[in-house]
Design an enzyme around this catalytic site. Sequence first.
Site: not given
Length: 241
Positions: A116-118, A120, A200
């Site tokens: 999961l990106d920063i 999220s 995204r």
Amino acid sequence: MEKVRVSKILSEQGICSRREADAFIERGWVRVDGKVATLGTKVFPYQEVTLDKQALARQAQQATIILNKPVGYVSSQPEKGYKAAVSLITPDRQFDRAHNKFDPNHLKGLATAGRLDIESQGLLVLTQDGRIAKQLIGEDSDVEKEYIVRVEGKTSSNGLKLLNHGLSLDGQPLREAEVEWINDDQLRFILWEGRKRQIRRMCEMVGLKVVGLKRVRMGNVTLADLPQGQWRYLKPFERFL
């Protein structure tokens, strides 16, 4: 018919990862047609490759952790100004102690299976078990990943249809997804793949901006009532598929 490495056979059969296979082979815990294998051994696909009980016992001790990752943490290696999600795996943040108590050994070789990106949040799986990692992020993975996504902006009349099927990223077509509106500003995404910043980028392509993204399920395992910033062990009866 060509011979292939024993480690590749074990990985393709979902018995363990290649790295684990090599470690087991070094310890003499892998057999081919009943005979102990050595590193680099190649076999025909029809030959019987098995693990000794010591290897099976080692696998049974491997931990898999479910974390409710907050925004602001990176999934794997720490970056400048941001801590790694694994830093949250501490005794005081353990949510459910009914099945296992925290063991520092479970932090060794712990890998993220599905990042999961920063920006999220939500369900993040960290595991020592190569079988689970392959099941979740392998090229042929069939595990559903469900997300709740808050968006801004307006999309065209065929925007939702394109999100479900018809978009490409980096020159490669995306697999079919299941996307639906929950309300005026929230979408539910179900994906079977995990390209970098996929949701995204998909939303941007149809005129929407993601302002909140939360993963709530991977296969049969859900975030449920796990508080943000806390973690628990995968329960003995839980399976992703």
